[in-house]
Motif scaffolding. Structure first.
Motif: not given
Length: 218
Positions: A4-7, A94-98, A120-123
């Motif tokens: 998913t793209k995020f802004l 990056v470290i992504q948290a959702i 973009t989430i790097v799942s």
């Protein structure tokens, strides 16, 4: 999870040799009072000195009662810790948290799909951990995977500031802060995301630039 793209919504910058602190409590007009507002960012060496911890606090000035009990992570907002280990002020990792359905999904540290304002989430990264979000008033729930540890949930706001005395100083009615001062944030809470990772996952020379962003789903 699908990509998913995020802004970007807001960002706080910090520069660290494994110690960084940045703070900002709901005074950015675009996000004031919103679920993407970042109040504090910390990066520091863990109790295990081979690790580094990253902390993002959001949704500041929550009361100690129903305000905090009803507060929740916005599933349309991603918190992204950015790490520059080459000194060019561009994120190398990056470290992504959702949040999803009562859990916080943490991906990274890993190379971003793209740098800059869009993410973009790097799942698909091998570095990931899922932790149940700790309810208000309960003991911290911590999950670990592959050497990483993560926590998400409400916590007492660690920031100390005597805003009343600050106002007196700005107004020319006082020359300095009192010792001790009065903590304006006493009794207020924030929503925290804490991620601790081995330094070996970060790389570089030991000095990094790091910053955190909140990004809203497009």
């Amino acid at each position: 999870m699908k990509k998913t793209k995020f802004l970007i919504a807001t960002a706080i910058l910090g520069i660290a040799t494994f110690v960084a602190i940045a703070a900002d409590h709901i005074d950015a007009p675009a996000v004031q009072g919103g679920t993407s507002d970042i109040t504090d960012f910390y990066a520091f060496q863990g109790e295990n000195t081979s690790n580094i911890a990253f902390v993002a606090n959001i949704q500041g000035l929550l009361g100690s009662g129903s305000d905090t009990q009803n507060a929740a992570f916005d599933e349309n907002v991603m918190i992204e810790f950015n790490i520059d280990n080459t000194g060019d002020n561009v994120e190398d990792l990056v470290i992504q948290a959702i949040a999803r359905d009562g859990k916080m999904y943490v991906f990274g540290p890993t190379a971003p799909v793209q740098t800059g304002l869009n993410s973009t989430i790097v799942s698909n990264t091998a570095n990931q951990v899922v932790v149940d979000i700790t309810p208000y008033g309960q003991s911290a729930i911590v999950a670990s995977s592959g050497g990483m540890m993560a926590f998400a949930g409400p916590r007492d706001d660690p920031f100390f500031m005597d805003f009343a005395q600050y106002g007196q100083i700005i107004g020319g009615n006082a020359a300095s802060f009192n010792n001790p001062g009065t903590d304006t944030f006493a009794g207020s809470n924030v929503l925290s995301i804490v991620v601790e990772v081995p330094k070996s996952m970060i790389g570089g020379s030991g000095t990094i630039n790091t910053w955190v962003e909140s990004k809203r789903r497009q």
